[in-house]
Write a protein that holds these residues in place. Structure first.
Motif, PDB file in Angstrom:
ATOM      1  N   THR A   7       0.848  -1.190   0.000  1.00  0.00           N
ATOM      2  CA  THR A   7       0.000   0.000   0.000  1.00  0.00           C
ATOM      3  C   THR A   7       0.882   1.237   0.000  1.00  0.00           C
ATOM      4  N   VAL A   8       0.487   2.229  -0.775  1.00  0.00           N
ATOM      5  CA  VAL A   8       1.261   3.456  -0.918  1.00  0.00           C
ATOM      6  C   VAL A   8       0.406   4.626  -0.442  1.00  0.00           C
ATOM      7  N   HIS A   9       0.934   5.435   0.456  1.00  0.00           N
ATOM      8  CA  HIS A   9       0.291   6.628   1.014  1.00  0.00           C
ATOM      9  C   HIS A   9      -0.865   6.326   1.962  1.00  0.00           C
ATOM     10  N   PHE A  10      -1.027   5.075   2.412  1.00  0.00           N
ATOM     11  CA  PHE A  10      -2.058   4.745   3.398  1.00  0.00           C
ATOM     12  C   PHE A  10      -1.791   3.350   3.953  1.00  0.00           C
ATOM     13  N   ASP A  38       2.446  -9.183  -7.670  1.00  0.00           N
ATOM     14  CA  ASP A  38       2.609  -7.951  -6.898  1.00  0.00           C
ATOM     15  C   ASP A  38       1.348  -7.122  -7.065  1.00  0.00           C
ATOM     16  N   VAL A  39       0.752  -6.716  -5.947  1.00  0.00           N
ATOM     17  CA  VAL A  39      -0.433  -5.866  -5.966  1.00  0.00           C
ATOM     18  C   VAL A  39      -0.069  -4.563  -5.276  1.00  0.00           C
ATOM     19  N   PHE A  40      -0.270  -3.447  -5.967  1.00  0.00           N
ATOM     20  CA  PHE A  40      -0.006  -2.128  -5.404  1.00  0.00           C
ATOM     21  C   PHE A  40      -1.321  -1.381  -5.284  1.00  0.00           C
ATOM     22  N   LEU A  41      -1.648  -0.928  -4.094  1.00  0.00           N
ATOM     23  CA  LEU A  41      -2.837  -0.117  -3.856  1.00  0.00           C
ATOM     24  C   LEU A  41      -2.354   1.277  -3.485  1.00  0.00           C
ATOM     25  N   LYS A  42      -2.774   2.279  -4.267  1.00  0.00           N
ATOM     26  CA  LYS A  42      -2.241   3.632  -4.091  1.00  0.00           C
ATOM     27  C   LYS A  42      -3.363   4.648  -3.979  1.00  0.00           C
ATOM     28  N   LEU A  43      -3.086   5.714  -3.252  1.00  0.00           N
ATOM     29  CA  LEU A  43      -3.965   6.879  -3.217  1.00  0.00           C
ATOM     30  C   LEU A  43      -3.358   7.930  -4.119  1.00  0.00           C
ATOM     31  N   ASP A  44      -4.168   8.494  -5.009  1.00  0.00           N
ATOM     32  CA  ASP A  44      -3.677   9.513  -5.927  1.00  0.00           C
ATOM     33  C   ASP A  44      -4.500  10.781  -5.739  1.00  0.00           C
ATOM     34  N   LYS A  51      -9.685  11.874  -3.554  1.00  0.00           N
ATOM     35  CA  LYS A  51      -8.566  11.005  -3.908  1.00  0.00           C
ATOM     36  C   LYS A  51      -9.039   9.805  -4.723  1.00  0.00           C
ATOM     37  N   ASP A  52      -8.368   9.588  -5.844  1.00  0.00           N
ATOM     38  CA  ASP A  52      -8.637   8.394  -6.631  1.00  0.00           C
ATOM     39  C   ASP A  52      -7.875   7.229  -6.018  1.00  0.00           C
ATOM     40  N   LYS A  53      -8.491   6.055  -6.091  1.00  0.00           N
ATOM     41  CA  LYS A  53      -7.853   4.839  -5.596  1.00  0.00           C
ATOM     42  C   LYS A  53      -7.339   4.051  -6.791  1.00  0.00           C
ATOM     43  N   ILE A  54      -6.062   3.743  -6.788  1.00  0.00           N
ATOM     44  CA  ILE A  54      -5.420   3.066  -7.908  1.00  0.00           C
ATOM     45  C   ILE A  54      -5.016   1.659  -7.480  1.00  0.00           C
ATOM     46  N   VAL A  68      -1.383  -4.567 -15.095  1.00  0.00           N
ATOM     47  CA  VAL A  68      -2.660  -3.878 -15.254  1.00  0.00           C
ATOM     48  C   VAL A  68      -2.736  -2.770 -14.217  1.00  0.00           C
ATOM     49  N   LYS A  69      -3.306  -1.626 -14.630  1.00  0.00           N
ATOM     50  CA  LYS A  69      -3.492  -0.501 -13.716  1.00  0.00           C
ATOM     51  C   LYS A  69      -4.873   0.088 -13.943  1.00  0.00           C
ATOM     52  N   CYS A  70      -5.660   0.229 -12.869  1.00  0.00           N
ATOM     53  CA  CYS A  70      -6.992   0.815 -12.952  1.00  0.00           C
ATOM     54  C   CYS A  70      -7.207   1.755 -11.772  1.00  0.00           C
ATOM     55  N   SER A  71      -8.020   2.793 -12.006  1.00  0.00           N
ATOM     56  CA  SER A  71      -8.324   3.704 -10.909  1.00  0.00           C
ATOM     57  C   SER A  71      -9.814   4.003 -10.883  1.00  0.00           C
ATOM     58  N   SER A  72     -10.336   4.226  -9.679  1.00  0.00           N
ATOM     59  CA  SER A  72     -11.732   4.603  -9.483  1.00  0.00           C
ATOM     60  C   SER A  72     -11.855   5.234  -8.095  1.00  0.00           C
ATOM     61  N   LYS A  73     -13.082   5.355  -7.615  1.00  0.00           N
ATOM     62  CA  LYS A  73     -13.305   6.006  -6.323  1.00  0.00           C
ATOM     63  C   LYS A  73     -13.224   5.050  -5.142  1.00  0.00           C
TER      64      LYS A  73
END
Length: 99
Positions: A7-10, A38-44, A51-54, A68-73
């Protein structure tokens, strides 16, 4: 199969990590030679105050990598759409190697 969740930024709560791990187990049904995931969960929050969740997923199989990279709420929505795209990629690659 080794699953690494970062997790990145949270800090992720237990329910989110458990949700991701349950889904990742299903990935073995589509390809039997997965080495590492590898799974990366990020706040953008670059542009907006909302903040979008990636969700990013990287899968390593012998001689090939999927990304694969996707973002939503929400993280669940981002992860689900990324997971669907990843499954499609894995299926296409496996069909090509078998054909």
């Amino acid at each position: 199969m080794n699953v690494n969740i970062q997790t990145v930024h949270f800090d992720a709560d237990g329910k989110l990590v458990e949700y991701v791990q349950k889904k990742m187990v299903k990935l073995n049904t589509f390809h039997d030679r997965i080495i590492k995931v590898d799974v990366f969960l990020k706040l953008d929050n670059v542009v907006h105050t909302i903040k979008d969740k990636i969700a990013e997923i990287r899968v390593h199989v012998p001689r090939h990598h999927f990304f694969v990279k996707c973002s939503s709420k929400s993280f669940e929505e981002s992860f689900d759409s990324a997971f669907e795209s990843l499954v499609n990629q894995v299926k296409r690659k496996k069909d090509k190697t078998l054909a």
